[in-house]
Design an enzyme around this catalytic site. Structure first.
Site, PDB file in Angstrom:
ATOM      1  N   HIS A  87       0.821  -1.218   0.000  1.00 33.01           N
ATOM      2  CA  HIS A  87       0.000   0.000   0.000  1.00 33.01           C
ATOM      3  C   HIS A  87       0.851   1.262   0.000  1.00 33.01           C
ATOM      4  CE1 HIS A  87       0.252  -0.251   4.543  1.00 33.01           C
ATOM      5  NE2 HIS A  87       0.249   1.055   4.419  1.00 33.01           N
ATOM      6  N   ASP A 223       1.270  -7.796   2.263  1.00 34.32           N
ATOM      7  CA  ASP A 223       1.360  -6.356   2.018  1.00 34.32           C
ATOM      8  C   ASP A 223       2.815  -5.920   1.870  1.00 34.32           C
ATOM      9  OD1 ASP A 223       0.953  -3.662   1.839  1.00 34.32           O
ATOM     10  OD2 ASP A 223      -0.379  -3.517   3.564  1.00 34.32           O
ATOM     11  N   SER A 652       3.985   2.373   8.293  1.00 32.26           N
ATOM     12  CA  SER A 652       3.742   1.410   7.225  1.00 32.26           C
ATOM     13  C   SER A 652       5.028   1.157   6.449  1.00 32.26           C
ATOM     14  CB  SER A 652       2.672   1.931   6.267  1.00 32.26           C
ATOM     15  OG  SER A 652       1.413   1.962   6.888  1.00 32.26           O
TER      16      SER A 652
END
Length: 759
Positions: A87, A223, A652
């Site tokens: 992402h 991810d 992230s």
């Protein structure tokens, strides 16, 4: 009895002597040796403080980069190979995708270096050093210095220190304030702008679970994505060029495929965005009762409009894929945050602690003079700001949501230049707008934008107090009978902001009349003028008093709890958090194991639901248990695991590192039960959701057939150390000589069907 001893007794009586929990906090690596190293060793760290942060020798900090200014990534090879989240790379992947070469849907893997894809505008920042410059910033500033003078002096000194430290044009430097302006640190980075896409799994792996699983555990999401940093012949930053060479980092992380066990040490190293854990009860009330519900409502409508058009066209889907994911992410987050604050009774807890603070402040004349009124001043400022909260929220979430309205603000300087009539300024401004328009026209769909415009401004008109409306609303009321659909249709039909040819024609011979008659520009300009003239000044006035009161409040808290080790709020600067691999029980009768396996992918697989589609090759590999060296002791493939590390947005892509400094996973999410984490740390439920390094390598190697990338890495098979283990030497071996020594245990998961049945 000394005053200090009396103060400590009073604090103890008020129940405020708890030390910061070891797992809580996002700590500056510069201060780890003094504040955290002993605690980290007790939990299983086997590195020295200098191996974590050192400006003279290679250390872990040299392997961590800020990715694009919004995420974290880490070097995992000596050839500049970067690992980050799927992402985090989503926008770059979407930008390189077309309906004919849909890398978002199908994935992408560069078979050789010359096939790696450039990404204009993408950069990484590598920390050179950080420095405490508090004495330099605050020199000569006393309690008697006026707030206006203080603000001016601090701002000038921060700018001067950053300029002095810059030295090279390749450096990015800034000074950030900490503890609400009580401390200041200088940061020096080296920026590399040649960052190329190396590999990404298909969205069915990288985004498996979609919005349904977002912020949830158990997860089975791969991810991750991979990029490579390039440099010139001297290993220094350079613009993209075919002759550039892979960057040679001072440090890269070995990748551990030996596995992790419950209670193993874990460290997350990255760039957390923003936390507000010193926010008072009044601020929390405004967030929970006013701003969060408004954001949820507006983002829900935007998602509804985008989804309808994205489902009709692959081209539209690719244009809005990144924006949709971003909107959706925090749409769900704000819901979880409200639920978490309510469950933890955070507001009530703040009220109780603030009462104790006032008692402490009033117990001494000097303290009362310094801190006695700060909470009252903060509450007064919040009261003034609350009146304009919806105007603030609707400006960013509604008025500037349509791409055309947001881009129209780029023309405000042109309006000024046209009024002043300076030909040179007019041309310069027009040229800048033309240059910026290329990306704008590539990124939106006109019919979709028109729908967003009508819906967002209708909600703005209905929900924001009428005495705060921009003048354009009166025009819509009188001429269009308040019909925003009708107004939007005419605006988008006549504007030059929906066509590159029309915009360029206007910019070639711009006139003030044509600009001010454009309804989209007229709307955006009216909103902008109204906000900057009528709303922002009132907010700035209350902010000035808020800043001073908050600074004193935080200073008082630290003085009151002199035995507590405080950490500063996150502010997008390099931090580390440490904790352990840990399961949890979110509610009565429910236990979540600390990891999941590929079996959960099959349990959730649903070919009729785009969020749970599984590529056939992955299904075949899982059913055949063809996991190779990435399987655990029981022949299963670990996918995700959880730790109690303290993280937030910006983390992230951060590496999850074991006690020996090896990569064991990649942080990508938080859990639903602790969505209040930006406001308060939840010691019982806070979990960091990570993709296991073994699953990452399995997807690269077995699924994608890109084993050449694995061969670049330094792989380690010795299991991660736990807190009670003695130091073991690191076993670094080549990719073709593996032994599997990993964890035991089974995963308790619920299938997607079971979840739906329960609902």
């Amino acid at each position: 009895m000394t005053k200090k001893f009396f103060s400590l007794l009073l604090v103890a009586a008020l129940g405020l002597t708890n030390l910061a929990k070891a797992d809580e906090g996002m700590w500056l690596p510069l201060l780890v040796k003094r504040l955290n190293h002993v605690d980290m060793q007790k939990q299983g760290l086997q590195l020295t403080a200098e191996e974590i942060y050192d400006i003279n020798n290679a250390s872990l900090k040299d392997a961590i980069v800020q990715f694009g200014g919004f995420c974290t990534a880490e070097f995992i090879s000596k050839e500049g190979l970067l690992l980050t989240n799927h992402h985090c790379g989503y926008d770059a992947i979407a930008a390189r995708s077309t309906p004919q070469a849909d890398y978002l849907t199908n994935g992408f893997w560069a078979a050789s270096r010359d096939k790696e894809l450039a990404n204009p505008g993408l950069f990484v920042d590598i920390l050179v050093r950080m420095e405490d410059v508090t004495p330099k910033v605050l020199e000569g500033i006393t309690a008697q210095t006026s707030e206006a003078d203080r603000a001016k002096m601090v701002s000038e000194r921060m700018k001067a220190l950053a300029t002095e430290a810059k030295g090279s044009e390749n450096y990015v430097t800034y000074v950030r304030d900490f503890f609400a302006g009580n401390e200041f640190y200088l940061f020096v980075y080296e920026r590399y702008s040649d960052v190329r896409l190396v590999g990404t799994p298909p969205s069915a792996i990288g985004k498996f679970g979609g919005d349904t699983d977002n912020w949830m555990w158990p997860r089975q999401t791969g991810d991750f994505s991979m990029f490579r940093v390039y440099a010139d012949a001297n290993n220094k930053p350079a613009a993209y060029a075919a002759t550039n060479k892979p960057y040679q980092p001072k440090k890269h992380l070995p990748v551990n495929i030996g596995g992790v066990e419950k209670n193993d040490f874990s460290m997350v190293f990255g760039f957390p965005g923003r936390t507000q854990r010193f926010m008072t009860s009044e601020g929390l009330k405004i967030a929970v009762e006013t701003s969060n519900p408004a954001r949820i409502k507006l983002r829900g409508k935007r998602l509804e409009i985008l989804k309808a058009d994205m489902d009709k066209s692959d081209a539209v889907r690719l244009k809005y894929a990144s924006e949709y994911a971003s909107i959706s992410n925090y749409w769900k987050y704000f819901q979880g945050q409200n639920a978490g604050v309510k469950r933890m009774k955070t507001v009530e807890g703040k009220v109780e602690n603030e009462a104790k603070y006032n008692t402490w402040a009033s117990a001494d004349a000097n303290r009362k003079a310094s801190y006695g009124n700060v909470l009252a001043d903060i509450n007064k400022a919040y009261g003034e700001q609350k009146e304009y909260t919806l105007s603030q929220v609707y400006l960013s979430e509604a008025a500037l949501a349509p791409a055309a309205a947001k881009f129209a603000l780029n023309l405000v300087p042109l309006q000024k230049a046209l009024k002043e009539g300076k030909a040179e300024d007019i041309k310069k401004t027009a040229d800048a707008i033309k240059a910026a328009s290329k990306e704008y026209f590539e990124g939106f769909n006109v019919p979709t934008d028109e729908k967003l415009f009508a819906a967002m401004y209708q909600m703005y008109y209905n929900d924001v107090p009428k005495n705060q409306h921009p003048d354009i609303f009166k025009t819509v009321e009188s001429k269009y009978k308040g019909n925003w659909n009708k107004f939007a249709a005419e605006a988008y039909k006549k504007t030059f902001l929906t066509s590159e040819a029309k915009l360029n024609a206007f910019l070639a011979k711009p006139t003030l009349k044509a600009l001010e008659n454009d309804l989209i520009f007229k709307t955006a300009s009216s909103v902008y003028t109204n906000y900057t003239t009528n709303i922002a000044p009132k907010l700035m006035a209350s902010k000035a008093s808020m800043d001073k009161a908050t600074r004193l409040y935080v200073a008082g808290l630290r003085e009151m709890q002199a035995d507590k080790v405080f950490y500063p709020d996150a502010n997008s600067t390099l931090r580390l958090s440490y904790g352990t691999v840990k399961d949890y029980e979110p509610r009565d009768g429910v236990h979540y194991a600390h990891y999941t396996t590929a079996q959960g992918i099959l349990e959730k697989e649903d070919p009729k639901d785009e969020e749970f589609i599984v590529p056939q090759k992955l299904i075949d590999l899982i059913k055949a248990k063809d996991f190779g060296r990435y399987a655990d002791k029981n022949g299963e493939l670990p996918v995700n695991f959880i730790t109690d590390n303290d993280i937030t947005g910006g983390n992230s892509g951060s590496p999850v590192i074991n006690g020996r400094g090896e990569l064991i996973g990649l942080a990508f999410d938080g859990n639903w039960e602790a969505m209040s984490g930006d406001l308060v740390y939840d010691k019982d439920y806070k979990r960091c959701i990570n993709v296991d390094a073994r699953y990452v390598l399995f997807v690269i190697d077995k699924f994608a057939g890109a084993g050449h990338l694995v061969n670049e890495m330094t792989l380690v098979t010795t299991p991660s150390p736990s807190g009670d283990q003695t130091v073991k030497p690191v076993e670094a071996i080549t990719a073709d000589k593996m032994e599997v020594k990993v964890k035991e245990g089974k995963v308790k998961t619920k299938t997607k069907k079971e979840k739906k049945k329960k609902k």
